[in-house]
Write an enzyme that holds these catalytic residues in place. Structure first.
Site, PDB file in Angstrom:
ATOM      1  N   GLY D  15      47.710  52.990  38.028  1.00  0.00           N
ATOM      2  CA  GLY D  15      47.774  51.952  37.006  1.00  0.00           C
ATOM      3  C   GLY D  15      46.879  52.300  35.833  1.00  0.00           C
ATOM      4  O   GLY D  15      45.779  52.813  36.027  1.00  0.00           O
ATOM      5  N   VAL D  28      37.168  65.759  26.575  1.00  0.00           N
ATOM      6  CA  VAL D  28      37.609  66.804  25.645  1.00  0.00           C
ATOM      7  C   VAL D  28      36.455  67.256  24.760  1.00  0.00           C
ATOM      8  O   VAL D  28      36.215  68.461  24.593  1.00  0.00           O
ATOM      9  CB  VAL D  28      38.795  66.295  24.802  1.00  0.00           C
ATOM     10  CG1 VAL D  28      39.090  67.266  23.656  1.00  0.00           C
ATOM     11  CG2 VAL D  28      40.023  66.092  25.678  1.00  0.00           C
ATOM     12  N   ARG D  76      53.989  56.772  38.727  1.00  0.00           N
ATOM     13  CA  ARG D  76      53.973  56.937  40.170  1.00  0.00           C
ATOM     14  C   ARG D  76      54.722  58.250  40.442  1.00  0.00           C
ATOM     15  O   ARG D  76      55.700  58.554  39.752  1.00  0.00           O
ATOM     16  CB  ARG D  76      54.711  55.789  40.861  1.00  0.00           C
ATOM     17  CG  ARG D  76      54.269  54.393  40.428  1.00  0.00           C
ATOM     18  CD  ARG D  76      52.906  54.024  40.960  1.00  0.00           C
ATOM     19  NE  ARG D  76      52.422  52.781  40.306  1.00  0.00           N
ATOM     20  CZ  ARG D  76      51.174  52.354  40.384  1.00  0.00           C
ATOM     21  NH1 ARG D  76      50.253  53.047  41.029  1.00  0.00           N
ATOM     22  NH2 ARG D  76      50.806  51.236  39.787  1.00  0.00           N
ATOM     23  N   GLY D 106      42.589  55.716  40.327  1.00  0.00           N
ATOM     24  CA  GLY D 106      42.051  54.896  41.404  1.00  0.00           C
ATOM     25  C   GLY D 106      42.172  55.599  42.750  1.00  0.00           C
ATOM     26  O   GLY D 106      42.233  56.820  42.819  1.00  0.00           O
ATOM     27  N   ASP D 107      42.241  54.834  43.825  1.00  0.00           N
ATOM     28  CA  ASP D 107      42.180  55.476  45.144  1.00  0.00           C
ATOM     29  C   ASP D 107      43.453  56.261  45.464  1.00  0.00           C
ATOM     30  O   ASP D 107      43.388  57.285  46.142  1.00  0.00           O
ATOM     31  CB  ASP D 107      41.849  54.455  46.236  1.00  0.00           C
ATOM     32  CG  ASP D 107      42.953  53.448  46.435  1.00  0.00           C
ATOM     33  OD1 ASP D 107      43.795  53.298  45.519  1.00  0.00           O
ATOM     34  OD2 ASP D 107      42.981  52.811  47.496  1.00  0.00           O
ATOM     35  N   GLY D 108      44.579  55.810  44.930  1.00  0.00           N
ATOM     36  CA  GLY D 108      45.795  56.588  45.136  1.00  0.00           C
ATOM     37  C   GLY D 108      45.666  57.964  44.504  1.00  0.00           C
ATOM     38  O   GLY D 108      46.056  58.987  45.094  1.00  0.00           O
ATOM     39  N   THR D 130      40.252  52.141  37.045  1.00  0.00           N
ATOM     40  CA  THR D 130      41.152  51.108  37.571  1.00  0.00           C
ATOM     41  C   THR D 130      40.532  49.750  37.280  1.00  0.00           C
ATOM     42  O   THR D 130      39.318  49.598  37.355  1.00  0.00           O
ATOM     43  CB  THR D 130      41.375  51.249  39.092  1.00  0.00           C
ATOM     44  OG1 THR D 130      41.872  49.986  39.593  1.00  0.00           O
ATOM     45  CG2 THR D 130      40.087  51.546  39.838  1.00  0.00           C
ATOM     46  N   ASP D 132      40.707  47.277  39.096  1.00  0.00           N
ATOM     47  CA  ASP D 132      40.459  46.534  40.332  1.00  0.00           C
ATOM     48  C   ASP D 132      39.028  46.667  40.851  1.00  0.00           C
ATOM     49  O   ASP D 132      38.600  45.885  41.685  1.00  0.00           O
ATOM     50  CB  ASP D 132      41.431  47.017  41.416  1.00  0.00           C
ATOM     51  CG  ASP D 132      42.889  46.845  40.995  1.00  0.00           C
ATOM     52  OD1 ASP D 132      43.191  45.847  40.325  1.00  0.00           O
ATOM     53  OD2 ASP D 132      43.714  47.714  41.317  1.00  0.00           O
ATOM     54  N   ASP D 134      37.885  48.675  42.905  1.00  0.00           N
ATOM     55  CA  ASP D 134      37.926  48.825  44.368  1.00  0.00           C
ATOM     56  C   ASP D 134      37.653  50.264  44.803  1.00  0.00           C
ATOM     57  O   ASP D 134      38.285  50.766  45.720  1.00  0.00           O
ATOM     58  CB  ASP D 134      39.275  48.342  44.914  1.00  0.00           C
ATOM     59  CG  ASP D 134      40.455  49.083  44.302  1.00  0.00           C
ATOM     60  OD1 ASP D 134      40.260  49.804  43.289  1.00  0.00           O
ATOM     61  OD2 ASP D 134      41.573  48.947  44.812  1.00  0.00           O
ATOM     62  N   ARG D 167      44.374  18.260  34.577  1.00  0.00           N
ATOM     63  CA  ARG D 167      45.325  18.826  35.526  1.00  0.00           C
ATOM     64  C   ARG D 167      44.652  19.891  36.402  1.00  0.00           C
ATOM     65  O   ARG D 167      43.633  20.458  36.033  1.00  0.00           O
ATOM     66  CB  ARG D 167      46.463  19.455  34.716  1.00  0.00           C
ATOM     67  CG  ARG D 167      47.748  19.633  35.508  1.00  0.00           C
ATOM     68  CD  ARG D 167      48.827  20.265  34.652  1.00  0.00           C
ATOM     69  NE  ARG D 167      49.443  19.322  33.714  1.00  0.00           N
ATOM     70  CZ  ARG D 167      50.389  19.678  32.837  1.00  0.00           C
ATOM     71  NH1 ARG D 167      50.798  20.924  32.763  1.00  0.00           N
ATOM     72  NH2 ARG D 167      50.901  18.777  32.015  1.00  0.00           N
ATOM     73  N   ARG D 176      44.434  43.806  43.328  1.00  0.00           N
ATOM     74  CA  ARG D 176      45.029  44.409  44.538  1.00  0.00           C
ATOM     75  C   ARG D 176      44.501  43.764  45.810  1.00  0.00           C
ATOM     76  O   ARG D 176      44.855  42.626  46.087  1.00  0.00           O
ATOM     77  CB  ARG D 176      44.819  45.924  44.540  1.00  0.00           C
ATOM     78  CG  ARG D 176      45.934  46.590  43.735  1.00  0.00           C
ATOM     79  CD  ARG D 176      46.239  47.950  44.271  1.00  0.00           C
ATOM     80  NE  ARG D 176      44.989  48.657  44.531  1.00  0.00           N
ATOM     81  CZ  ARG D 176      44.926  49.827  45.123  1.00  0.00           C
ATOM     82  NH1 ARG D 176      46.024  50.435  45.473  1.00  0.00           N
ATOM     83  NH2 ARG D 176      43.772  50.407  45.340  1.00  0.00           N
ATOM     84  N   GLU D 192      36.398  25.863  39.643  1.00  0.00           N
ATOM     85  CA  GLU D 192      35.920  25.002  40.728  1.00  0.00           C
ATOM     86  C   GLU D 192      36.143  25.662  42.087  1.00  0.00           C
ATOM     87  O   GLU D 192      35.505  25.288  43.075  1.00  0.00           O
ATOM     88  CB  GLU D 192      36.615  23.641  40.654  1.00  0.00           C
ATOM     89  CG  GLU D 192      35.965  22.670  39.666  1.00  0.00           C
ATOM     90  CD  GLU D 192      36.351  22.943  38.206  1.00  0.00           C
ATOM     91  OE1 GLU D 192      37.242  23.758  37.944  1.00  0.00           O
ATOM     92  OE2 GLU D 192      35.730  22.308  37.314  1.00  0.00           O
ATOM     93  N   GLN D 263      46.395  41.854  31.949  1.00  0.00           N
ATOM     94  CA  GLN D 263      45.086  42.286  32.436  1.00  0.00           C
ATOM     95  C   GLN D 263      44.902  43.803  32.439  1.00  0.00           C
ATOM     96  O   GLN D 263      43.794  44.294  32.577  1.00  0.00           O
ATOM     97  CB  GLN D 263      44.853  41.752  33.863  1.00  0.00           C
ATOM     98  CG  GLN D 263      44.842  40.242  33.935  1.00  0.00           C
ATOM     99  CD  GLN D 263      44.978  39.733  35.370  1.00  0.00           C
ATOM    100  OE1 GLN D 263      44.007  39.607  36.096  1.00  0.00           O
ATOM    101  NE2 GLN D 263      46.206  39.463  35.783  1.00  0.00           N
TER     102      GLN D 263
END
Lengths: 341, 341, 341, 341
Positions: D15, D28, D76, D106-108, D130, D132, D134, D167, D176, D192, D263
């Protein structure tokens, strides 16, 4: 009507304005649709003189609709002020086989078109691109809406500090010699005063009015912030001097802020992207209809064509009554009689 | 540990900083959780002297975490500089039954705490709130991250114009007498030069270095923009003078921009909201633990407590080597040895 | 003309729209100028039924011109759908001595005014506040310009990912049953397709057209991103279903994005602040002129008055030809014949 | 140490994340400083397999530090999941004379490095990019700070509507399978409730807790908005289902909002630009020091090196106690014992 495969050239000139890239994109896509070749001159009229140009295709204008600045660059061109420079420019256009040149810029750029016309037989079409909105014959110029929003976002931040300290701020916005930016920014930021050309009397009287209004507000509202939006080039020696004048005249402490060049850049707001897209397409249609020496504008939501020599008259003004109304919370109701910002 | 239903007071002092409201909210919610009464003094130390305060409850701090400025207002307080003022402030605190006062501000505010301590027996706890990041004992002050982002968003816009015209811009950022803002902004905006205290030699040498570097960049990169980020209070007479000095010294035309007060306001970024929330809660815990004359800070992600007299030493500096590295594209690799911005 | 010291009431109803607070401010300042008393009902028509109101003075509307949402709150009011509710509302207005009620909202709110008129003899004035721009008799409604800009800023971010992956994205924007948001957003984001009511044929034909256009673009431009902007309520079961339909029909992988409620909030752009300010003042002038059952709008830059029953007709439509033009890069030049967005 | 004029390659994978371009620029410039040749593979590991690459010089990375997405594109790559694909990639690297490959992702992507190592003898260096956050062994990944700020700006807008209508909103943020985004966003938006993996029990218990807390808040605070921030992939069938579950369980009406792809994009905030700049330079230093199979990270402000196989362990977690504290206004003071977000 021109046969296609004729060549159209584009340049941006004068101060850059957000939406110029959107106009370039629209011009290129519309021109390609009608099978024109398209080239772009770099650095405004300098590019004409130096034959500094690039070919523009669909890939050249991908992903630029939302970018500030101009991919064709801009420049001041003292050389183009001379007859020799103008003649050189015309020669280059002819040599390159350019049958129509579209100029995106302000009144300086349009005066450049008037000068070039003495030597160049091809078509010249103008598109109004300047944050100052000081072009006659169009309600708005490309870049104006973005500049207003950039200024109000900056002033919203300044208001945080003004409120925290109950302080008087004087913020100078651009606009060259017209009050469109100052008035629109002033209304949108709820400025307590807007100082601009259309209502300006003389420094002495203005000082007195401002000082009285500040004191009246403090009396009526208790401690609170007070914001003055002032057009650049208005107060002799600028807003820093206005602040020291207010200190000297009435012992009022003010903080000056000059917003400066942030107002020229940034991603264009939707209004400027859409206006630029419409004007660009209309300009190519004007080329196809063999129009010459016109500016493409928009009034009351309708595309219009304006002779270049009328576009540079500087007769368009902000509504002085609207301005006066804004300058007094007591008189804000006068806004009601006023329709045109 | 204090018995609850004791009264905690809060004030904000010095220049406002985005995130001060988030700190107020956090202090109030945490204090209410422990059954303290909470009041807020208005206009910084002036509020202490004038007994100008309000009760703070959960509703007072609803919907303020994301607002710039400070709901408690701020002010400079010449009166508090006097012994009489400090004594009056202490008397008012005692009279109101305030057992602990939390001051959100910068080094001026913390020096105010040191002065107040001579007359006040209650607890005094500081929270670092200033965009300048010039407080020792904490990695970051509340407001710094937002100010950096406000400045880079402004400079991203200025870069649009700089690029369109291949122009040299000198942008002055805040920071009082420290280089944190200038360095972080400079790196994040890919500035070709950052001028700040830690590396400054003398105007003559600097002029020579800057002029050489500009010319070298033009030679190597062809026409292109060039951005200098300069700390305020650095160049004698400011960046406008720096521009005229460069013109005089090397015939280089530069445009000066002073970002000014937009850097103090605006909605806080996440970092400042979260930092303020954590420091606010930790300050209430410190009150409960009978701590006194400390500042709550954060280093390496951990909450820490710093004696107030150490927090105002002005020993924290930007890494001069990092600064030098930034100032040369050729030397950017030196950044590798440098870990701490 | 009404004698002053009569009482004017204000409420906001229906979906909130950025600029509603600017309208409230303008109404209050103008009304106070003419010595009216002003109250605000909370939670739309519910506030009328429950007599839930507050007095509005100059301090109530300070520092709200730039805030999204509405300080008077809003609500759906099933109770007001009943005759009993409407009668109760009228009774409360009379009991409170309200001689004129200004309603800021969309067509649901204006239908509420029509219902209330059966029981209430005072004046009823409407101000168009909705992000959907689906009100007849005014070029723009308060909130529309901001919603367009919020959507394009979101889509500019999505385009980053679309470009990184050469991916097809389908973004759903609001607009209820009109295409103003979708068309304006689509043009401003250079969307390759805009799907909205005015040009929609049937799902089968549309699927075929979209699939063909995507393939044509990939063939002509090589790998690249492709953006579809779709109006909500258009595709049966929404854009997620559209994506799976495209997968099933033509093996095209698309990513759906529903922008959702971010489009309703946020600080208003300058256009909405200024429009709201003008409409608010004009509404008070209309009260003074004893007008009743009208909406204050703006067309071609001029304030206008529209009978409420005409404002809710839903005849205003986006220009279908402009829409078709946008949907084909090959046909973008058709934009030239089209003047009105 | 490597001799210079060796060739370094760069790719971005997985991503996209704001700041990836800043990392490319830094890599570079630092590599060129040390006289390496630099190439960039397009579309992640696909570029390796297809030998799809470009030469990167100083001009390639000008003016990209502030742009979202990645100029090297991403994808991918199912083909790279196969041994044949990995072998092909290694062959191409060798054929092109690439002595070191830097992977931003990322981890992939890091697992891809582990796979590639079986066939490639050159150096492999990872940079964590990434949104995330993570990745183990680094406090923050490139893109995380921007994603948090993008989310809070969106939620600030949603809060306008939530407040106008009192509301309950449930906003789903990315991340992820980790709670960093959700927790940071939740604290910064004064949510909240934050629902994320680290504290999640089971849907039944959670429903009960949420419903009780909403009712308690309504009782204590009267009408008001209520915001739940939920991590994606948490609630079975997503937040729309959570809303219908709350309706069914406790007759509480909630509005679901999925922030989605906004995001991932957008101009990076200062933090990500600076982090990316530092990691990029450090990665080139690691290449020079003959390091292999490490990720360059930053912990407590210090550059660090982490074996790739440790970086993908998914042991880094948000502080569950901090999460619980955030979830109760009554317990916010527990934040004080918690130091690490």
């Amino acid at each position: 009507m021109l046969k296609n495969n004729n060549k159209i050239a584009i340049l941006t000139s004068g101060g850059d304005a957000p939406g110029m890239n959107a106009a370039i994109r629209s011009l290129v896509l519309a021109a390609l649709h009608y099978k024109f070749d398209v080239i772009g001159f770099n650095y405004g009229f300098n590019g004409l003189i130096n034959s500094d140009f690039c070919t523009l295709d669909e890939a050249s204008v991908r992903d630029i609709i939302h970018r500030g600045g101009t991919i064709l660059k801009s420049a001041r061109s003292p050389q183009f002020m001379t007859t020799a420079g103008q003649k050189q420019a015309a020669d280059n256009l002819n040599h390159l086989g350019v049958s129509a040149l579209v100029v995106i810029g302000g009144d300086g750029s349009f005066n450049g078109m008037l000068a070039l016309k003495g030597f160049y037989q091809g078509q010249l079409i103008g598109i109004p691109g300047t944050i100052d909105n000081d072009i006659d014959g169009t309600d708005h110029t490309i870049g104006f809406a973005t500049a207003v929003n950039t200024a109000i976002e900056a002033i919203d931040k300044i208001r945080d500090t003004a409120d925290a300290f109950d302080r008087v701020f004087v913020v100078e916005v651009m606009g060259r010699h017209s009050g469109f930016l100052a008035l629109n920014v002033g209304i949108a930021c709820a400025a307590e005063q807007v100082l601009t050309f259309e209502s300006f009397q003389n420094p002495g009287l203005e000082l007195q009015n401002i000082a009285n209004h500040i004191k009246q507000c403090k009396d009526e509202r208790g401690q609170s912030s007070y914001l003055i939006v002032a057009a650049e080039n208005l107060w002799p020696e600028g807003v820093t001097k206005l602040c020291s004048d207010l200190q000297a005249y009435a012992n009022i402490t003010c903080t000056p802020c000059v917003l400066g060049y942030i107002q020229r850049g940034g991603d264009p707001v939707a209004k400027d992207r859409i206006l630029a897209t419409k004007l660009g397409v209309a300009a190519i249609e004007a080329v196809r209809a063999n129009k010459d020496m016109i500016m493409i504008g928009e009034t009351s939501g309708q595309i219009c064509e304006v002779p270049i020599q009328l576009a540079v008259k500087h007769k368009k003004q902000v509504n002085a009554a609207l301005l006066n109304a804004q300058n007094s919370i007591l008189d804000i109701a006068e806004l009601a009689q006023l329709n045109k910002i």
